[in-house]
Design a protein around this motif. Structure first.
Motif, PDB file in Angstrom:
ATOM      1  N   LYS A  75      53.332 -13.126  18.132  1.00 48.94           N
ATOM      2  CA  LYS A  75      54.112 -12.796  18.319  1.00 48.94           C
ATOM      3  C   LYS A  75      54.706 -11.678  19.446  1.00 48.94           C
ATOM      4  O   LYS A  75      55.599 -11.529  19.883  1.00 48.94           O
ATOM      5  N   SER A  76      53.714 -11.638  19.531  1.00 55.63           N
ATOM      6  CA  SER A  76      53.947 -10.567  21.238  1.00 55.63           C
ATOM      7  C   SER A  76      53.484 -11.019  22.739  1.00 55.63           C
ATOM      8  O   SER A  76      54.622 -10.481  23.679  1.00 55.63           O
ATOM      9  N   LYS A  77      53.440 -11.883  21.855  1.00 52.45           N
ATOM     10  CA  LYS A  77      52.939 -13.106  23.292  1.00 52.45           C
ATOM     11  C   LYS A  77      54.639 -13.892  23.703  1.00 52.45           C
ATOM     12  O   LYS A  77      55.101 -14.220  24.586  1.00 52.45           O
TER      13      LYS A  77
ATOM     14  N   HIS B 227      58.267  -3.710  21.192  1.00 54.93           N
ATOM     15  CA  HIS B 227      56.593  -3.680  20.240  1.00 54.93           C
ATOM     16  C   HIS B 227      55.429  -2.754  20.216  1.00 54.93           C
ATOM     17  O   HIS B 227      55.916  -1.576  21.798  1.00 54.93           O
ATOM     18  N   HIS B 228      54.864  -2.411  19.272  1.00 57.37           N
ATOM     19  CA  HIS B 228      53.164  -2.185  20.097  1.00 57.37           C
ATOM     20  C   HIS B 228      52.257  -2.650  18.974  1.00 57.37           C
ATOM     21  O   HIS B 228      52.643  -2.830  17.647  1.00 57.37           O
ATOM     22  N   LEU B 229      51.497  -3.042  19.942  1.00 59.18           N
ATOM     23  CA  LEU B 229      49.919  -3.534  19.246  1.00 59.18           C
ATOM     24  C   LEU B 229      49.321  -2.567  18.380  1.00 59.18           C
ATOM     25  O   LEU B 229      48.328  -1.684  18.702  1.00 59.18           O
ATOM     26  N   VAL B 230      49.272  -3.179  17.019  1.00 57.59           N
ATOM     27  CA  VAL B 230      48.828  -2.157  16.505  1.00 57.59           C
ATOM     28  C   VAL B 230      47.355  -1.318  16.229  1.00 57.59           C
ATOM     29  O   VAL B 230      46.660  -2.248  16.500  1.00 57.59           O
ATOM     30  N   ASP B 231      46.777  -0.503  16.604  1.00 59.89           N
ATOM     31  CA  ASP B 231      45.253   0.153  16.878  1.00 59.89           C
ATOM     32  C   ASP B 231      44.996   0.961  16.334  1.00 59.89           C
ATOM     33  O   ASP B 231      44.482   0.680  14.907  1.00 59.89           O
ATOM     34  N   ASP B 232      45.864   2.346  16.189  1.00 61.41           N
ATOM     35  CA  ASP B 232      45.520   3.535  15.424  1.00 61.41           C
ATOM     36  C   ASP B 232      46.854   4.619  15.165  1.00 61.41           C
ATOM     37  O   ASP B 232      48.445   3.730  15.551  1.00 61.41           O
ATOM     38  N   LEU B 233      46.573   5.397  13.463  1.00 69.33           N
ATOM     39  CA  LEU B 233      47.627   6.369  13.511  1.00 69.33           C
ATOM     40  C   LEU B 233      48.352   6.812  14.630  1.00 69.33           C
ATOM     41  O   LEU B 233      49.713   7.299  14.619  1.00 69.33           O
ATOM     42  N   LYS B 234      47.687   7.523  15.319  1.00 78.34           N
ATOM     43  CA  LYS B 234      48.293   8.458  16.712  1.00 78.34           C
ATOM     44  C   LYS B 234      48.856   8.014  17.318  1.00 78.34           C
ATOM     45  O   LYS B 234      50.334   7.854  17.568  1.00 78.34           O
ATOM     46  N   SER B 235      48.378   6.306  18.062  1.00 77.28           N
ATOM     47  CA  SER B 235      49.584   5.881  18.817  1.00 77.28           C
ATOM     48  C   SER B 235      50.707   5.054  17.874  1.00 77.28           C
ATOM     49  O   SER B 235      52.157   4.626  19.315  1.00 77.28           O
ATOM     50  N   ALA B 236      50.972   4.758  16.709  1.00 76.31           N
ATOM     51  CA  ALA B 236      51.816   4.361  15.629  1.00 76.31           C
ATOM     52  C   ALA B 236      52.588   5.205  15.792  1.00 76.31           C
ATOM     53  O   ALA B 236      54.429   4.717  15.837  1.00 76.31           O
TER      54      ALA B 236
ATOM     55  N   PRO C 181      51.154  -9.395  11.121  1.00 75.34           N
ATOM     56  CA  PRO C 181      50.139 -10.487  11.520  1.00 75.34           C
ATOM     57  C   PRO C 181      51.147 -10.593  13.358  1.00 75.34           C
ATOM     58  O   PRO C 181      51.532 -11.010  13.006  1.00 75.34           O
ATOM     59  N   ASP C 182      50.285 -10.335  14.226  1.00 81.57           N
ATOM     60  CA  ASP C 182      50.052 -10.707  15.242  1.00 81.57           C
ATOM     61  C   ASP C 182      50.257 -12.388  15.351  1.00 81.57           C
ATOM     62  O   ASP C 182      51.718 -13.322  16.155  1.00 81.57           O
ATOM     63  N   SER C 183      49.513 -12.833  15.226  1.00 80.32           N
ATOM     64  CA  SER C 183      49.696 -14.435  14.716  1.00 80.32           C
ATOM     65  C   SER C 183      49.730 -14.609  13.100  1.00 80.32           C
ATOM     66  O   SER C 183      49.273 -14.693  12.151  1.00 80.32           O
ATOM     67  N   GLY C 184      50.686 -15.046  12.568  1.00 81.99           N
ATOM     68  CA  GLY C 184      51.192 -15.715  11.183  1.00 81.99           C
ATOM     69  C   GLY C 184      52.306 -16.729  10.767  1.00 81.99           C
ATOM     70  O   GLY C 184      53.155 -17.055  11.529  1.00 81.99           O
ATOM     71  N   VAL C 185      53.061 -16.687   9.461  1.00 78.36           N
ATOM     72  CA  VAL C 185      53.200 -17.747   9.032  1.00 78.36           C
ATOM     73  C   VAL C 185      54.764 -17.016   8.468  1.00 78.36           C
ATOM     74  O   VAL C 185      54.462 -16.547   7.516  1.00 78.36           O
ATOM     75  N   GLY C 186      55.671 -17.412   9.012  1.00 77.22           N
ATOM     76  CA  GLY C 186      57.206 -17.188   7.814  1.00 77.22           C
ATOM     77  C   GLY C 186      56.949 -15.207   7.834  1.00 77.22           C
ATOM     78  O   GLY C 186      56.437 -14.127   8.637  1.00 77.22           O
TER      79      GLY C 186
END
Length: 417
Positions: free
Chosen positions: A115-117, A132-141, A156-161
């Motif tokens: 989804k990010s791509k 958007h933001h790619l989830v890594d840690d609570l602080k950056s979120a 999920p960055d790669s997921g269905v529905g």
């Protein structure tokens, strides 16, 4: 005769129609799946020249051996497809390993699986998308949320529905998410106040659109799945011109060739400081396969056509041989949950809309999670009739309010105390 390997031809059940359509166009249809042959429907068995069963379709070595066996038996494989999001990456690997050049290859997958791509493709098409933001840690979120505000959507960055997709409304939700986040890459996006709409198209090997339509979901499928809210959406009788333009721009930006695709967008329901004015089309995500569930059948009902045959015609002849001349109408979907106290019963709906209903059935639990325990498809000529169907089928009993005591009675009770 051309050879077409169809992956998992028996699931979902309506996908056997692709095999029947390909057979009707003179194709040698070869199936690979984990369902025992005797459990396939007689219709599907009649469409398949040969079927190879594997114990586990996630076992790439087993799938490789299956394709090798069918290739040895029938010669060069011209196409290999599943039309299923879950198997797209594996399909691409098998094509590359067997030099099948009529579909997506592993090098093509990042742009359409993550989804990010996908946002890069929407940008090339000139269509805005949520920050958007790619989830890594609570602080950056938290830093991202300070920029866009609550609520935010995580998936999920790669997921269905709508699988494993959540709305985070406050810091408590955020902390809970980080305590329970699954071990897969997640993307966090700003919330988009919009109605979900789609562009569905069958596109030939030159990138030309052979057939196009779309659907509208007034309520988020995420909320329907997570909160068991009313599920309803519909196939439009006519695709809006701005959505058609955005869909076609995305076909070029994502280099779509020889596929049946489902591209998702938002239409803003209010002005948004970053995304645009009310009514603006905003990119959501692309799916290089048909829309899930009964949507292909709904398209057929709405347009009095056969999109499975359109797909087969596109694959074999690169054009449509079978066209409908009927005037399109609406096809509406309603999904209902067992535990919700609806005003009208299953039989009430069948009796009231017996002329319009195309499907009214209970789903097995494996399918009910995403669509509801009971589903109804209705073909309706006018928007007013569709709204009436939605209101009737989704009306819920309201809890009775406790009766308020009359003023005189309340005063007497107070004196007695």
């Amino acid at each position: 005769m051309k050879n077409f390997i169809f992956i998992s031809p028996g699931f979902p059940g309506n996908y056997e129609n692709f095999c029947l359509a390909l057979r009707a166009d003179g194709v040698n249809v070869l199936g690979i799946g984990d369902t025992p042959y005797d459990s396939l429907s007689p219709r599907l068995q009649s469409a398949l020249t040969e079927y190879y069963r594997v114990e586990n379709m996630k076992d790439y070595d087993a799938m490789f051996r299956a394709v090798a066996f069918l290739s040895f038996r029938h010669g060069k494989i011209d196409w290999l497809e599943s039309n299923n999001e879950y198997w797209l990456m594996q399909d691409a690997r098998l094509r590359e390993d067997f030099h099948i050049t009529t579909g997506l290859l592993p090098k093509d997958m990042a742009l359409i699986k993550y989804k990010s791509k996908m946002k890069e493709g929407y940008k090339r098409a000139g269509i805005p998308t949520a920050r958007h933001h790619l989830v890594d840690d609570l602080k950056s979120a938290k830093a991202f949320i300070r920029q866009v505000g609550y609520p935010v959507i995580v998936k999920p960055d790669s997921g269905v529905g709508a699988s494993d997709t959540w709305k985070i409304k406050d810091e408590q939700d955020l902390k809970s998410f980080f305590c329970n986040v699954p071990p897969v890459p997640y993307i966090m996006e700003e919330f988009v106040p919009g109605e979900i709409c789609s562009y569905d198209a069958i596109v030939n090997s030159k990138g030309n659109v052979l057939f196009e339509t779309g659907n509208i979901s007034p309520i988020s499928i995420m909320d329907c799945v997570n909160e068991h809210e009313a599920i309803h959406f519909y196939i439009v009788d006519q695709l809006a011109e701005d959505l058609k333009a955005c869909g076609r721009a995305c076909l070029k930006a994502f280099r779509v060739r020889g596929r049946f695709v489902h591209l998702e967008f938002f239409r803003l329901l209010e002005d948004h400081k970053y995304l645009g004015k009310k009514g603006q089309i905003v990119g959501l995500e692309v799916n290089m396969r048909p829309s899930g569930g009964p949507t292909p059948d709904m398209i057929n009902f709405a347009y009095s056509t056969d999109c499975y045959q359109h797909y087969a015609d596109m694959m074999v002849y690169d054009r449509l041989l079978h066209k409908s001349k009927s005037t399109p109408c609406f096809c509406a979907f309603v999904g209902r949950w067992k535990e919700v106290p609806y005003v009208h019963s299953h039989l009430d709906i069948i009796r009231t809309f017996k002329e319009q209903l195309k499907t009214a059935e209970e789903l097995p639990e494996v399918l009910a999670h995403g669509m509801g325990n009971f589903i109804y498809l209705a073909k309706l000529e006018h928007r007013e009739a569709m709204e009436e169907f939605f209101q009737y089928a989704l009306a819920v009993e309201q809890p009775e309010k406790p009766e308020e005591a009359a003023p005189e009675k309340a005063l007497e009770d107070q004196k007695e105390k």
